[in-house]
Design a protein around this motif. Structure first.
Motif, PDB file in Angstrom:
ATOM      1  N   LEU A  31       0.839  -1.194   0.000  1.00  0.00           N
ATOM      2  CA  LEU A  31       0.000   0.000   0.000  1.00  0.00           C
ATOM      3  C   LEU A  31       0.879   1.251   0.000  1.00  0.00           C
ATOM      4  O   LEU A  31       2.062   1.180   0.353  1.00  0.00           O
ATOM      5  N   PRO A  32       0.339   2.397  -0.385  1.00  0.00           N
ATOM      6  CA  PRO A  32       1.137   3.623  -0.378  1.00  0.00           C
ATOM      7  C   PRO A  32       1.682   3.941   1.015  1.00  0.00           C
ATOM      8  O   PRO A  32       0.981   3.768   2.024  1.00  0.00           O
ATOM      9  N   SER A  33       2.912   4.386   1.070  1.00  0.00           N
ATOM     10  CA  SER A  33       3.514   4.796   2.343  1.00  0.00           C
ATOM     11  C   SER A  33       2.802   6.028   2.883  1.00  0.00           C
ATOM     12  O   SER A  33       2.118   6.745   2.143  1.00  0.00           O
ATOM     13  N   PHE A  34       2.969   6.282   4.176  1.00  0.00           N
ATOM     14  CA  PHE A  34       2.325   7.448   4.776  1.00  0.00           C
ATOM     15  C   PHE A  34       3.213   8.022   5.868  1.00  0.00           C
ATOM     16  O   PHE A  34       4.054   7.322   6.442  1.00  0.00           O
ATOM     17  N   THR A  35       3.014   9.297   6.137  1.00  0.00           N
ATOM     18  CA  THR A  35       3.768   9.962   7.192  1.00  0.00           C
ATOM     19  C   THR A  35       3.112   9.693   8.542  1.00  0.00           C
ATOM     20  O   THR A  35       1.907   9.417   8.613  1.00  0.00           O
ATOM     21  N   PRO A  36       3.872   9.782   9.641  1.00  0.00           N
ATOM     22  CA  PRO A  36       3.269   9.606  10.967  1.00  0.00           C
ATOM     23  C   PRO A  36       2.129  10.598  11.189  1.00  0.00           C
ATOM     24  O   PRO A  36       2.186  11.736  10.732  1.00  0.00           O
ATOM     25  N   GLY A  37       1.096  10.140  11.881  1.00  0.00           N
ATOM     26  CA  GLY A  37      -0.053  10.992  12.146  1.00  0.00           C
ATOM     27  C   GLY A  37      -1.085  10.998  11.037  1.00  0.00           C
ATOM     28  O   GLY A  37      -2.056  11.748  11.101  1.00  0.00           O
ATOM     29  N   SER A  38      -0.900  10.142  10.022  1.00  0.00           N
ATOM     30  CA  SER A  38      -1.829  10.120   8.886  1.00  0.00           C
ATOM     31  C   SER A  38      -3.127   9.394   9.235  1.00  0.00           C
ATOM     32  O   SER A  38      -3.178   8.551  10.133  1.00  0.00           O
ATOM     33  N   HIS A  39      -4.171   9.725   8.472  1.00  0.00           N
ATOM     34  CA  HIS A  39      -5.451   9.032   8.583  1.00  0.00           C
ATOM     35  C   HIS A  39      -5.951   8.678   7.192  1.00  0.00           C
ATOM     36  O   HIS A  39      -5.469   9.203   6.186  1.00  0.00           O
ATOM     37  N   ILE A  40      -6.911   7.782   7.138  1.00  0.00           N
ATOM     38  CA  ILE A  40      -7.639   7.511   5.906  1.00  0.00           C
ATOM     39  C   ILE A  40      -9.118   7.742   6.186  1.00  0.00           C
ATOM     40  O   ILE A  40      -9.585   7.568   7.316  1.00  0.00           O
ATOM     41  N   VAL A  41      -9.854   8.149   5.170  1.00  0.00           N
ATOM     42  CA  VAL A  41     -11.302   8.303   5.272  1.00  0.00           C
ATOM     43  C   VAL A  41     -11.937   7.053   4.685  1.00  0.00           C
ATOM     44  O   VAL A  41     -11.747   6.732   3.507  1.00  0.00           O
ATOM     45  N   VAL A  42     -12.667   6.334   5.521  1.00  0.00           N
ATOM     46  CA  VAL A  42     -13.259   5.055   5.134  1.00  0.00           C
ATOM     47  C   VAL A  42     -14.757   5.232   4.924  1.00  0.00           C
ATOM     48  O   VAL A  42     -15.444   5.848   5.748  1.00  0.00           O
ATOM     49  N   GLU A  43     -15.266   4.700   3.813  1.00  0.00           N
ATOM     50  CA  GLU A  43     -16.705   4.708   3.568  1.00  0.00           C
ATOM     51  C   GLU A  43     -17.334   3.595   4.398  1.00  0.00           C
ATOM     52  O   GLU A  43     -16.983   2.420   4.253  1.00  0.00           O
ATOM     53  N   CYS A  44     -18.257   4.003   5.267  1.00  0.00           N
ATOM     54  CA  CYS A  44     -18.817   3.081   6.255  1.00  0.00           C
ATOM     55  C   CYS A  44     -20.327   2.963   6.065  1.00  0.00           C
ATOM     56  O   CYS A  44     -21.102   3.662   6.716  1.00  0.00           O
ATOM     57  N   GLY A  45     -20.753   2.115   5.145  1.00  0.00           N
ATOM     58  CA  GLY A  45     -22.179   1.904   4.963  1.00  0.00           C
ATOM     59  C   GLY A  45     -22.937   3.164   4.634  1.00  0.00           C
ATOM     60  O   GLY A  45     -23.995   3.430   5.219  1.00  0.00           O
ATOM     61  N   GLY A  46     -22.444   3.962   3.723  1.00  0.00           N
ATOM     62  CA  GLY A  46     -23.103   5.198   3.337  1.00  0.00           C
ATOM     63  C   GLY A  46     -22.585   6.417   4.062  1.00  0.00           C
ATOM     64  O   GLY A  46     -22.912   7.554   3.686  1.00  0.00           O
ATOM     65  N   LYS A  47     -21.795   6.239   5.096  1.00  0.00           N
ATOM     66  CA  LYS A  47     -21.144   7.329   5.805  1.00  0.00           C
ATOM     67  C   LYS A  47     -19.665   7.317   5.440  1.00  0.00           C
ATOM     68  O   LYS A  47     -19.175   6.442   4.742  1.00  0.00           O
ATOM     69  N   ALA A  48     -18.948   8.313   5.930  1.00  0.00           N
ATOM     70  CA  ALA A  48     -17.496   8.341   5.720  1.00  0.00           C
ATOM     71  C   ALA A  48     -16.847   8.943   6.954  1.00  0.00           C
ATOM     72  O   ALA A  48     -17.215  10.040   7.386  1.00  0.00           O
ATOM     73  N   ASN A  49     -15.910   8.231   7.531  1.00  0.00           N
ATOM     74  CA  ASN A  49     -15.228   8.688   8.737  1.00  0.00           C
ATOM     75  C   ASN A  49     -13.716   8.575   8.576  1.00  0.00           C
ATOM     76  O   ASN A  49     -13.224   7.715   7.844  1.00  0.00           O
ATOM     77  N   ALA A  50     -13.004   9.441   9.293  1.00  0.00           N
ATOM     78  CA  ALA A  50     -11.544   9.422   9.259  1.00  0.00           C
ATOM     79  C   ALA A  50     -11.007   8.610  10.434  1.00  0.00           C
ATOM     80  O   ALA A  50     -11.474   8.768  11.572  1.00  0.00           O
ATOM     81  N   TYR A  51     -10.032   7.745  10.146  1.00  0.00           N
ATOM     82  CA  TYR A  51      -9.420   6.916  11.184  1.00  0.00           C
ATOM     83  C   TYR A  51      -7.903   6.944  11.031  1.00  0.00           C
ATOM     84  O   TYR A  51      -7.379   6.797   9.915  1.00  0.00           O
ATOM     85  N   SER A  52      -7.209   7.117  12.137  1.00  0.00           N
ATOM     86  CA  SER A  52      -5.754   7.194  12.115  1.00  0.00           C
ATOM     87  C   SER A  52      -5.135   5.847  11.795  1.00  0.00           C
ATOM     88  O   SER A  52      -5.635   4.793  12.213  1.00  0.00           O
ATOM     89  N   LEU A  53      -4.021   5.894  11.062  1.00  0.00           N
ATOM     90  CA  LEU A  53      -3.260   4.694  10.738  1.00  0.00           C
ATOM     91  C   LEU A  53      -2.235   4.457  11.842  1.00  0.00           C
ATOM     92  O   LEU A  53      -1.454   5.353  12.173  1.00  0.00           O
ATOM     93  N   THR A  54      -2.220   3.256  12.388  1.00  0.00           N
ATOM     94  CA  THR A  54      -1.374   2.991  13.545  1.00  0.00           C
ATOM     95  C   THR A  54      -0.170   2.106  13.233  1.00  0.00           C
ATOM     96  O   THR A  54       0.652   1.853  14.105  1.00  0.00           O
ATOM     97  N   GLY A  55      -0.052   1.641  12.003  1.00  0.00           N
ATOM     98  CA  GLY A  55       1.055   0.754  11.658  1.00  0.00           C
ATOM     99  C   GLY A  55       2.291   1.507  11.201  1.00  0.00           C
ATOM    100  O   GLY A  55       2.401   2.729  11.330  1.00  0.00           O
ATOM    101  N   ASP A  56       3.217   0.755  10.635  1.00  0.00           N
ATOM    102  CA  ASP A  56       4.447   1.317  10.083  1.00  0.00           C
ATOM    103  C   ASP A  56       4.122   1.919   8.719  1.00  0.00           C
ATOM    104  O   ASP A  56       3.562   1.251   7.849  1.00  0.00           O
ATOM    105  N   GLY A  57       4.499   3.178   8.523  1.00  0.00           N
ATOM    106  CA  GLY A  57       4.153   3.862   7.286  1.00  0.00           C
ATOM    107  C   GLY A  57       5.110   3.641   6.139  1.00  0.00           C
ATOM    108  O   GLY A  57       4.880   4.154   5.036  1.00  0.00           O
TER     109      GLY A  57
END
Length: 311
Positions: A31-57
């Motif tokens: 997957l694309p690399s990311f900087t620390p503190g990054s989030h992704i916006v996930v489509e959640c059953g018709g909604k969309a929420n931002a969640y922080s990435l906790t793994g190694d970027g």
């Protein structure tokens, strides 16, 4: 916005009320690399929420997010907790960060409450990799602490609390006794962020060394009425207090793409050709906001001058 299709490869419900998902490319590609503190916006059953990435970027093979169940939320977290299963596929936007560590900082002081620990995990991973001086203060409800073993392994200076009085005493001491050049990073509920930043400001911390991570703009005040003009038609109207520009445009028959409606995902961004903007979103960068040529129509508002949007 480029959309990623991700498959759920693991689910962890160990911590009560928090579901941790491992998301991977369906074909097993990195997957694309990311900087620390990054989030992704996930489509959640018709909604969309931002969640922080906790793994190694660094060239990750999977993205890991943790989702707090919010009974009074918009429904996205309930969908993730109640509907999502192993093997399901979700759509997500590319990783984005407005909460990256300042590389020139002499020390990084991380302060988190509850699920606000999630962006701090990637900060700790990066600090361990690059040998940065990082201190973490974390408070959580008894039995609701996320990533406790992980942060203990990653950080040499980690302090974890479940009692508010002891946490507050250590926080004030830490804020009052940091070397010059320390940067403060805060994440948690809005009231918690206000308390920590208020204490830091009273102790003389400049705004330039205080960094915040929110997870949405639900608690915004209604704002003041403002006038908007649609460039393509010349139609001019007032957006009342408590009504978003997005809602008013939709009511008048204009089609504006949207997802989260909380100033996070960037989907409802509109070009601005005239007027002033009161930015209240969590998506645009400081440079974007300074340019003054785009507005997130779901949460941001116009100022005293007529706001002309390029629709």
């Amino acid at each position: 916005m480029n959309t990623l299709k991700l498959v759920v490869t693991a689910i962890d419900d160990t911590v009560g009320g928090i579901r941790t998902l491992t998301l991977a490319d369906p074909d097993g590609n990195p997957l694309p690399s990311f900087t620390p503190g990054s989030h992704i916006v996930v489509e959640c059953g018709g909604k969309a929420n931002a969640y922080s990435l906790t793994g190694d970027g660094n060239s990750p093979t999977a993205y890991v997010i943790s989702v707090l169940r919010c009974a009074d939320g918009s429904g996205g977290s309930r969908w993730i907790h109640d509907e999502l299963a192993l093997g399901d596929t979700v759509a997500a936007g590319p990783a984005r960060s407005a909460f990256a560590p300042v590389l020139r900082a002499r020390r990084h002081l991380l302060v988190a409450a509850g699920i606000g620990i999630t962006p701090m995990v990637s900060h700790l991973r990066s600090a361990q990799t690059w040998g940065r001086d990082v201190h973490l203060l974390y408070i959580h409800r008894q039995g609701r602490g996320a990533y406790l073993d992980t942060v203990a392994e990653l950080g040499q200076h980690v302090s974890i609390h479940t009692e508010r009085a002891a946490f507050s005493a250590e926080l004030l001491a830490a804020l009052a006794d940091q070397p010059f050049g320390t940067h403060l990073y805060v994440c948690g509920p809005a009231s918690f962020i206000d308390d920590v930043t208020g204490a830091a400001t009273r102790l003389g911390w400049p705004d330039s060394r205080i960094h915040l991570e929110h997870f949405g703009s639900e608690a915004l005040d209604p704002g003041e009425p403002f006038t908007t003009r649609v460039a393509s038609t010349g139609e001019e109207f007032v957006v009342d207090a408590g009504v978003s520009l997005l809602e008013e445009l939709e009511r008048r028959g204009f089609e504006v793409p949207s997802l989260c409606r909380r100033g996070v995902c960037g989907e409802c961004r509109l070009a601005v050709s005239a007027g002033t903007i009161i930015h209240r979103d969590l998506y645009l960068t400081d440079a974007d906001k300074e340019a003054g040529d785009a507005v997130m129509s779901c949460v941001s508002r116009g100022g005293a001058d007529t706001l002309e949007v390029a629709l």
